[in-house]
Structure formats: structure tokens, C-alpha cells
Design a protein around this motif. Structure first.
Motif, PDB file in Angstrom:
ATOM      1  N   LYS A 144       0.818  -1.209   0.000  1.00  0.00           N
ATOM      2  CA  LYS A 144       0.000   0.000   0.000  1.00  0.00           C
ATOM      3  C   LYS A 144       0.854   1.262   0.000  1.00  0.00           C
ATOM      4  CE  LYS A 144      -0.508   0.527   4.987  1.00  0.00           C
ATOM      5  NZ  LYS A 144       0.295   1.704   5.063  1.00  0.00           N
ATOM      6  N   ASP A 145       2.137   1.107   0.302  1.00  0.00           N
ATOM      7  CA  ASP A 145       3.035   2.248   0.391  1.00  0.00           C
ATOM      8  C   ASP A 145       4.054   2.212  -0.744  1.00  0.00           C
ATOM      9  OD1 ASP A 145       1.901   3.171   2.833  1.00  0.00           O
ATOM     10  OD2 ASP A 145       3.068   1.676   3.922  1.00  0.00           O
ATOM     11  N   GLU A 146       4.720   3.321  -0.927  1.00  0.00           N
ATOM     12  CA  GLU A 146       5.777   3.400  -1.922  1.00  0.00           C
ATOM     13  C   GLU A 146       6.950   2.543  -1.469  1.00  0.00           C
ATOM     14  OE1 GLU A 146       7.700   3.509  -4.891  1.00  0.00           O
ATOM     15  OE2 GLU A 146       6.010   4.861  -5.079  1.00  0.00           O
ATOM     16  N   MET A 147       7.383   1.668  -2.335  1.00  0.00           N
ATOM     17  CA  MET A 147       8.522   0.798  -2.054  1.00  0.00           C
ATOM     18  C   MET A 147       9.403   0.796  -3.299  1.00  0.00           C
ATOM     19  SD  MET A 147       6.435  -2.228  -0.148  1.00  0.00           S
ATOM     20  CE  MET A 147       7.598  -2.808   1.054  1.00  0.00           C
ATOM     21  N   MET A 148      10.247   1.804  -3.417  1.00  0.00           N
ATOM     22  CA  MET A 148      11.067   1.969  -4.619  1.00  0.00           C
ATOM     23  C   MET A 148      11.913   0.733  -4.924  1.00  0.00           C
ATOM     24  SD  MET A 148      10.289   4.777  -6.047  1.00  0.00           S
ATOM     25  CE  MET A 148      11.603   4.944  -7.231  1.00  0.00           C
ATOM     26  N   TRP A 149      12.407   0.072  -3.897  1.00  0.00           N
ATOM     27  CA  TRP A 149      13.261  -1.102  -4.101  1.00  0.00           C
ATOM     28  C   TRP A 149      12.496  -2.279  -4.701  1.00  0.00           C
ATOM     29  CZ3 TRP A 149      12.001  -5.559  -1.573  1.00  0.00           C
ATOM     30  CH2 TRP A 149      11.128  -5.434  -0.495  1.00  0.00           C
ATOM     31  N   MET A 150      11.163  -2.232  -4.672  1.00  0.00           N
ATOM     32  CA  MET A 150      10.360  -3.321  -5.249  1.00  0.00           C
ATOM     33  C   MET A 150       9.955  -3.035  -6.692  1.00  0.00           C
ATOM     34  SD  MET A 150       7.975  -4.738  -2.200  1.00  0.00           S
ATOM     35  CE  MET A 150       7.424  -6.139  -3.132  1.00  0.00           C
ATOM     36  N   MET A 166      -6.987  -4.589  -6.291  1.00  0.00           N
ATOM     37  CA  MET A 166      -6.503  -3.203  -6.288  1.00  0.00           C
ATOM     38  C   MET A 166      -4.975  -3.167  -6.238  1.00  0.00           C
ATOM     39  SD  MET A 166      -9.354  -1.293  -3.890  1.00  0.00           S
ATOM     40  CE  MET A 166      -8.390   0.183  -3.757  1.00  0.00           C
ATOM     41  N   GLU A 167      -4.385  -4.069  -5.456  1.00  0.00           N
ATOM     42  CA  GLU A 167      -2.923  -4.138  -5.402  1.00  0.00           C
ATOM     43  C   GLU A 167      -2.371  -4.544  -6.761  1.00  0.00           C
ATOM     44  OE1 GLU A 167       0.390  -6.394  -2.721  1.00  0.00           O
ATOM     45  OE2 GLU A 167      -1.093  -7.636  -3.743  1.00  0.00           O
ATOM     46  N   TYR A 168      -2.969  -5.537  -7.380  1.00  0.00           N
ATOM     47  CA  TYR A 168      -2.534  -5.988  -8.703  1.00  0.00           C
ATOM     48  C   TYR A 168      -2.558  -4.828  -9.697  1.00  0.00           C
ATOM     49  CZ  TYR A 168      -2.889  -8.021 -13.349  1.00  0.00           C
ATOM     50  OH  TYR A 168      -2.707  -8.295 -14.674  1.00  0.00           O
ATOM     51  N   ASP A 169      -3.661  -4.101  -9.736  1.00  0.00           N
ATOM     52  CA  ASP A 169      -3.773  -2.950 -10.648  1.00  0.00           C
ATOM     53  C   ASP A 169      -2.679  -1.916 -10.364  1.00  0.00           C
ATOM     54  OD1 ASP A 169      -5.962  -4.133 -11.851  1.00  0.00           O
ATOM     55  OD2 ASP A 169      -7.430  -2.970 -10.697  1.00  0.00           O
ATOM     56  N   TYR A 170      -2.421  -1.669  -9.075  1.00  0.00           N
ATOM     57  CA  TYR A 170      -1.382  -0.726  -8.660  1.00  0.00           C
ATOM     58  C   TYR A 170      -0.008  -1.213  -9.115  1.00  0.00           C
ATOM     59  CZ  TYR A 170       1.619   1.846  -5.310  1.00  0.00           C
ATOM     60  OH  TYR A 170       2.589   2.613  -4.719  1.00  0.00           O
ATOM     61  N   LEU A 171       0.298  -2.481  -8.902  1.00  0.00           N
ATOM     62  CA  LEU A 171       1.594  -3.035  -9.294  1.00  0.00           C
ATOM     63  C   LEU A 171       1.783  -2.967 -10.808  1.00  0.00           C
ATOM     64  CD1 LEU A 171       1.737  -6.162  -6.960  1.00  0.00           C
ATOM     65  CD2 LEU A 171       3.195  -4.141  -6.813  1.00  0.00           C
ATOM     66  N   VAL A 172       0.767  -3.338 -11.554  1.00  0.00           N
ATOM     67  CA  VAL A 172       0.866  -3.339 -13.020  1.00  0.00           C
ATOM     68  C   VAL A 172       1.041  -1.927 -13.557  1.00  0.00           C
ATOM     69  CG1 VAL A 172      -0.429  -3.802 -15.149  1.00  0.00           C
ATOM     70  CG2 VAL A 172      -0.329  -5.533 -13.348  1.00  0.00           C
ATOM     71  N   SER A 173       0.309  -0.974 -12.999  1.00  0.00           N
ATOM     72  CA  SER A 173       0.360   0.382 -13.548  1.00  0.00           C
ATOM     73  C   SER A 173       1.555   1.195 -13.065  1.00  0.00           C
ATOM     74  CB  SER A 173      -0.933   1.136 -13.226  1.00  0.00           C
ATOM     75  OG  SER A 173      -1.028   1.399 -11.843  1.00  0.00           O
ATOM     76  N   GLU A 174       2.088   0.893 -11.886  1.00  0.00           N
ATOM     77  CA  GLU A 174       3.111   1.759 -11.297  1.00  0.00           C
ATOM     78  C   GLU A 174       4.496   1.144 -11.125  1.00  0.00           C
ATOM     79  OE1 GLU A 174       2.531   4.978 -10.622  1.00  0.00           O
ATOM     80  OE2 GLU A 174       0.494   4.716 -11.348  1.00  0.00           O
ATOM     81  N   PHE A 175       4.627  -0.182 -11.117  1.00  0.00           N
ATOM     82  CA  PHE A 175       5.905  -0.793 -10.738  1.00  0.00           C
ATOM     83  C   PHE A 175       6.780  -1.184 -11.921  1.00  0.00           C
ATOM     84  CE2 PHE A 175       4.306  -0.239  -6.707  1.00  0.00           C
ATOM     85  CZ  PHE A 175       5.148  -0.724  -5.716  1.00  0.00           C
TER      86      PHE A 175
END
Length: 185
Positions: A144-150, A166-175
């Protein structure tokens, strides 16, 4: 910078061990059934209480045909419950290093799945030194938080399990992981 310099002997030790043991692991894969088609499962090396333990248990109960072993410190209070399910490998033992290098799948709830030294191998991976097996990250909890190393390319894995939509969508769009790495499980 000082922390990286302090860890330099650890990195050098691991690079040396990789260079020396890689050929031995390749031979074992060809000549020893215990090292052939191995799925190496672990958490942090000293526990078995998270997704990796439950995945190992599932494999042992539902897929006994899979050559799977769990890496855990023999002094861990969790070791007996894992050993009742199947084969274990002592964390940071010679056999652990060899299994790590021989495995087809390295599966863990922590980055650098199955590695004898999580942070050491995380940094070695950054410069292209990686095991032969597919690295499976059974992410635990919800990000749920910013984790630049991930973020990719800092974290490089072949499969990144996400447990929430929601986490999946966040990971796909931002990571920034390549398509297909992050999977909604």
C-alpha cells in the motif's frame, strides 16, 4: 555508501561461492535425482509461517510427484513441522547453495527467492548475476506504500504474486514489471 562497503566481503564471498559451486550444481542436476527438477521453497531461512510454508504444504499434500524441498534453519522452532511434510535443506549450508544453483524454481515470500543471503543476492541480481531457476515471489501482505526497491528493474523476478485486485492494478500500472510478471492470484 558506507553500508555497501561494509557488505563488500559478503558480496565477494557469495560471488566466489557461486563461481566455485555453479559447475558442481550443474553436474548434480545431471547425475543426482535429488537435484533434478527441484522446486526450492523458503521464507527468510529461519521460519515457516507465511505463504511459502502453506504453498510447500499444498505441494506436498496435493502434488507429491514434484521434487520440492524447503530451506530452513535446523534450529528454527518451525523446522519440525516442515520436516514432517517433506524434505528440508539446512539454510546457508553447502547443500542450500547447491540446491539454489540447481533448482528449476526458487519460491519465496521474500525477494531473491531461495537465496542463501537475501540482500546479497538482491544486489548481485542488479548487476546480472542470477540463478538459473525461475524466481517466484509469493508476495505476502498487501503493498500500500511506496517501495522503490520493489519496482522493476530494481526487483527482478519471473513471477510476482498479488493477492488483491486493487494491489494488482497498482503493481501493473506503477511498478514497471514486464507484462505477465505480476499475476493476480
Amino acid at each position: 555508501m558506507l553500508n555497501k562497503l561494509k557488505r563488500l566481503p559478503v558480496y565477494l564471498k557469495n560471488v566466489f561461492l557461486l563461481a566455485v559451486l555453479w559447475p558442481a550444481a550443474a553436474v548434480l542436476r545431471k547425475t543426482n535425482e535429488a537435484y533434478r527438477h527441484v522446486w526450492l521453497v523458503t521464507e527468510r531461512g529461519f521460519d515457516a509461517r507465511d505463504n511459502a510454508y502453506w504453498f510447500f504444504r499444498y505441494l506436498r499434500e496435493r502434488h507429491p510427484e514434484i521434487n520440492v524441498c524447503y530451506v530452513i534453519d535446523p534450529e528454527s522452532p518451525d523446522c519440525p513441522k516442515v520436516a514432517r511434510l517433506g524434505r528440508t535443506v539446512d539454510w546457508r549450508s553447502l547443500q542450500h547453495y547447491l540446491m539454489y544453483l540447481a533448482a528449476d524454481y526458487l519460491i519465496s515470500t521474500h525477494v531473491q527467492p531461495g537465496a542463501p543471503d537475501l540482500m546479497g543476492y538482491y544486489h548481485l541480481r542488479q548487476i546480472g548475476i542470477r540463478p538459473r531457476g525461475r524466481e517466484i515471489f509469493l508476495q505476502h501482505g498487501i503493498i500500500k506504500d511506496e517501495m522503490m526497491w520493489m519496482r522493476y528493474p530494481r526487483l527482478k523476478v519471473d513471477f510476482f504474486a498479488s493477492g488483491g485486485k486493487m494491489e494488482y492494478d497498482y503493481l501493473v500500472s506503477e511498478f514497471g514489471f514486464p507484462e505477465g510478471v505480476v499475476q493476480y492470484t
